[in-house]
Design a protein around this motif. Structure first.
Motif, PDB file in Angstrom:
ATOM      1  N   LEU A 121       0.812  -1.216   0.000  1.00 14.57           N
ATOM      2  CA  LEU A 121       0.000   0.000   0.000  1.00 14.57           C
ATOM      3  C   LEU A 121       0.850   1.274   0.000  1.00 14.57           C
ATOM      4  N   LYS A 122       2.177   1.106   0.084  1.00 16.62           N
ATOM      5  CA  LYS A 122       3.091   2.261   0.133  1.00 16.62           C
ATOM      6  C   LYS A 122       2.673   3.224   1.253  1.00 16.62           C
ATOM      7  N   PHE A 123       2.434   2.668   2.424  1.00 21.39           N
ATOM      8  CA  PHE A 123       1.915   3.442   3.552  1.00 21.39           C
ATOM      9  C   PHE A 123       2.989   4.344   4.138  1.00 21.39           C
ATOM     10  N   GLU A 124       2.564   5.564   4.455  1.00 16.40           N
ATOM     11  CA  GLU A 124       3.495   6.514   5.077  1.00 16.40           C
ATOM     12  C   GLU A 124       2.714   7.468   5.967  1.00 16.40           C
ATOM     13  N   ASP A 125       3.150   7.585   7.236  1.00 18.78           N
ATOM     14  CA  ASP A 125       2.598   8.639   8.094  1.00 18.78           C
ATOM     15  C   ASP A 125       3.760   9.546   8.476  1.00 18.78           C
ATOM     16  N   THR A 126       4.222   9.513   9.702  1.00 20.76           N
ATOM     17  CA  THR A 126       5.422  10.279  10.040  1.00 20.76           C
ATOM     18  C   THR A 126       6.681   9.550   9.582  1.00 20.76           C
ATOM     19  N   LYS A 127       6.509   8.281   9.217  1.00 18.01           N
ATOM     20  CA  LYS A 127       7.632   7.479   8.760  1.00 18.01           C
ATOM     21  C   LYS A 127       7.107   6.437   7.767  1.00 18.01           C
ATOM     22  N   LYS A 128       7.907   6.059   6.808  1.00 16.47           N
ATOM     23  CA  LYS A 128       7.488   5.041   5.852  1.00 16.47           C
ATOM     24  C   LYS A 128       7.407   3.677   6.540  1.00 16.47           C
ATOM     25  N   TYR A 129       6.422   2.885   6.110  1.00 20.73           N
ATOM     26  CA  TYR A 129       6.197   1.585   6.730  1.00 20.73           C
ATOM     27  C   TYR A 129       7.439   0.688   6.687  1.00 20.73           C
ATOM     28  N   PRO A 130       8.156   0.595   5.553  1.00 15.13           N
ATOM     29  CA  PRO A 130       9.373  -0.235   5.541  1.00 15.13           C
ATOM     30  C   PRO A 130      10.403   0.220   6.580  1.00 15.13           C
ATOM     31  N   GLU A 131      10.466   1.536   6.830  1.00 18.89           N
ATOM     32  CA  GLU A 131      11.391   2.045   7.838  1.00 18.89           C
ATOM     33  C   GLU A 131      10.957   1.605   9.240  1.00 18.89           C
ATOM     34  N   ARG A 132       9.650   1.600   9.494  1.00 17.68           N
ATOM     35  CA  ARG A 132       9.137   1.124  10.786  1.00 17.68           C
ATOM     36  C   ARG A 132       9.457  -0.357  10.983  1.00 17.68           C
ATOM     37  N   LEU A 133       9.261  -1.120   9.914  1.00 16.37           N
ATOM     38  CA  LEU A 133       9.555  -2.550   9.983  1.00 16.37           C
ATOM     39  C   LEU A 133      11.029  -2.791  10.290  1.00 16.37           C
ATOM     40  N   LYS A 134      11.891  -2.073   9.577  1.00 18.56           N
ATOM     41  CA  LYS A 134      13.330  -2.240   9.770  1.00 18.56           C
ATOM     42  C   LYS A 134      13.740  -1.856  11.184  1.00 18.56           C
ATOM     43  N   ALA A 135      13.186  -0.751  11.693  1.00 22.00           N
ATOM     44  CA  ALA A 135      13.510  -0.306  13.053  1.00 22.00           C
ATOM     45  C   ALA A 135      13.043  -1.328  14.085  1.00 22.00           C
ATOM     46  N   ALA A 136      11.850  -1.882  13.885  1.00 24.35           N
ATOM     47  CA  ALA A 136      11.321  -2.879  14.817  1.00 24.35           C
ATOM     48  C   ALA A 136      12.157  -4.155  14.773  1.00 24.35           C
ATOM     49  N   GLN A 137      12.587  -4.549  13.584  1.00 26.08           N
ATOM     50  CA  GLN A 137      13.406  -5.752  13.449  1.00 26.08           C
ATOM     51  C   GLN A 137      14.764  -5.579  14.126  1.00 26.08           C
ATOM     52  N   GLU A 138      15.347  -4.398  13.960  1.00 24.00           N
ATOM     53  CA  GLU A 138      16.649  -4.145  14.584  1.00 24.00           C
ATOM     54  C   GLU A 138      16.534  -4.082  16.102  1.00 24.00           C
ATOM     55  N   LYS A 139      15.438  -3.508  16.590  1.00 26.74           N
ATOM     56  CA  LYS A 139      15.250  -3.351  18.033  1.00 26.74           C
ATOM     57  C   LYS A 139      14.939  -4.677  18.724  1.00 26.74           C
ATOM     58  N   THR A 140      14.097  -5.496  18.086  1.00 25.39           N
ATOM     59  CA  THR A 140      13.615  -6.722  18.734  1.00 25.39           C
ATOM     60  C   THR A 140      14.342  -7.983  18.298  1.00 25.39           C
ATOM     61  N   LYS A 141      15.081  -7.900  17.177  1.00 28.03           N
ATOM     62  CA  LYS A 141      15.724  -9.081  16.580  1.00 28.03           C
ATOM     63  C   LYS A 141      14.684 -10.099  16.124  1.00 28.03           C
ATOM     64  N   LEU A 142      13.482  -9.622  15.811  1.00 23.40           N
ATOM     65  CA  LEU A 142      12.407 -10.473  15.308  1.00 23.40           C
ATOM     66  C   LEU A 142      12.089 -10.072  13.871  1.00 23.40           C
ATOM     67  N   LYS A 143      11.502 -11.014  13.112  1.00 25.32           N
ATOM     68  CA  LYS A 143      11.100 -10.706  11.741  1.00 25.32           C
ATOM     69  C   LYS A 143       9.727 -10.045  11.700  1.00 25.32           C
ATOM     70  N   ASP A 144       8.835 -10.475  12.591  1.00 30.64           N
ATOM     71  CA  ASP A 144       7.505  -9.879  12.669  1.00 30.64           C
ATOM     72  C   ASP A 144       6.919 -10.164  14.047  1.00 30.64           C
ATOM     73  N   ALA A 145       5.608  -9.925  14.189  1.00 22.93           N
ATOM     74  CA  ALA A 145       4.987  -9.942  15.513  1.00 22.93           C
ATOM     75  C   ALA A 145       4.540 -11.324  15.979  1.00 22.93           C
ATOM     76  N   VAL A 146       4.875 -12.380  15.266  1.00 23.46           N
ATOM     77  CA  VAL A 146       4.539 -13.732  15.714  1.00 23.46           C
ATOM     78  C   VAL A 146       5.646 -14.699  15.315  1.00 23.46           C
ATOM     79  N   ARG A 147       5.889 -15.677  16.188  1.00 28.77           N
ATOM     80  CA  ARG A 147       6.786 -16.788  15.862  1.00 28.77           C
ATOM     81  C   ARG A 147       5.998 -18.085  16.023  1.00 28.77           C
ATOM     82  N   THR A 148       6.243 -19.019  15.120  1.00 32.43           N
ATOM     83  CA  THR A 148       5.564 -20.313  15.182  1.00 32.43           C
ATOM     84  C   THR A 148       6.613 -21.410  15.252  1.00 32.43           C
ATOM     85  N   ALA A 149       6.298 -22.453  16.024  1.00 29.20           N
ATOM     86  CA  ALA A 149       7.273 -23.521  16.220  1.00 29.20           C
ATOM     87  C   ALA A 149       6.552 -24.815  16.587  1.00 29.20           C
TER      88      ALA A 149
END
Length: 285
Positions: free
Chosen positions: A84-112
């Motif tokens: 959707l090319k979403f952007e508010d105060t920051k672009k969505y891909p930038e939010r994803l990258k920041a969250a991944q770097e901060k949490t060391k996770l790929k997304d908000a769920v892990r399955t095992a």
């Protein structure tokens, strides 16, 4: 006359010799109790002072549920895109990258999948630390694939919800995950494969409106916030004062939305005891 007298003037300490007070040695609960973090970890991240269940993520829940913390992670490298090319105060891909770097996770769920008390169990666990545990396309897809794995291998499924709801940056695509996950859980029900839903603090929004409330049994931890809209929104909409404890796990248990509340230290035993009963198998010690 001074009590202490410096014998040598001009004493300096090198940077290497300076010692800082280690961070994170203590944890303060909402009631003001101070707990040693090592003691907290030994007690399943529950304060021994007041029983407060600290928010934890998939790493800790996997340690609790899987025997010897041994498991095989499913779809570990699945990542969100930005159609959707979403952007508010920051672009969505930038939010994803920041969250991944901060949490060391790929997304908000892990399955095992792994052994829990000697028998296979598939676990999908949400991580609130990743953009508030919000449910986007990856979350829905990973849960759907976890359900597919359970169907294919005839293994019980457990989902641990900890989420603020659907991910606004994916708009309608995130809302579609409600239907997709619900359909997969219906397939599990048709195949008579048990599904356990554990609602933890907080479980709100789209997760509550879909898979979090569709378990063969719906269980929770003490004091968890569970609801669709938040208490303030409900109060403003209805114009009424809310009862004490509204949207807590204890309130929901009293009104029939939950089957039982379990302490975290008893979670593994309670889950497997239920599975033994529903599958008509000998109760494991």
């Amino acid at each position: 006359m001074s009590w202490f007298k410096r014998k040598t003037k001009g004493i300096t300490t090198t940077t290497e010799e300076k010692k800082d007070t280690p961070k994170g040695l203590w944890y303060k609960t909402p009631t003001g109790k101070i707990v040693d973090t090592e003691e907290l970890a030994r007690n399943f991240y529950v304060s021994p002072e007041d029983g407060y269940h600290v928010r934890i993520g998939s790493k800790e829940y996997f340690e609790i549920l899987f025997d010897d913390n041994k498991f095989k992670e499913l779809d570990a490298n699945l990542e969100s895109k930005d159609p959707l090319k979403f952007e508010d105060t920051k672009k969505y891909p930038e939010r994803l990258k920041a969250a991944q770097e901060k949490t060391k996770l790929k997304d908000a769920v892990r399955t095992a999948v792994g052994k829990s008390k000697g028998r296979d169990l598939v676990v999908a666990c949400m991580d609130f630390s990743f953009i508030g545990g919000s449910m986007g396309s990856v979350v829905g897809e990973k849960i759907a694939r976890a359900a597919d794995y359970s169907l294919k291998n005839n293994v019980p499924l457990m989902i641990i919800s900890k989420s603020g709801g659907a991910r606004m940056m994916e708009a309608a695509l995130s809302l579609m995950q409600l239907a997709k996950t619900s359909v997969k859980l219906a397939q599990l029900a048709d195949a008579k494969i048990p599904y356990i839903s554990l609602c933890t603090d907080p479980t709100t929004g789209g997760t509550t409106a879909s898979f979090a409330m569709l378990g063969d049994i719906n269980i929770s931890e003490p004091g968890a916030l569970i609801g669709f809209a938040g208490p303030r929104v409900v109060k403003d909409t209805t114009g009424q004062d809310l009862p004490e404890g509204f949207q807590t796990s204890e309130f929901l248990l009293e009104h029939g939305f939950l089957d039982f509340i379990t302490l975290r230290k008893e979670l593994k035993n309670k889950v497997n005891q239920y599975l033994d009963l529903i599958l008509n198998m000998p109760i494991r010690a």
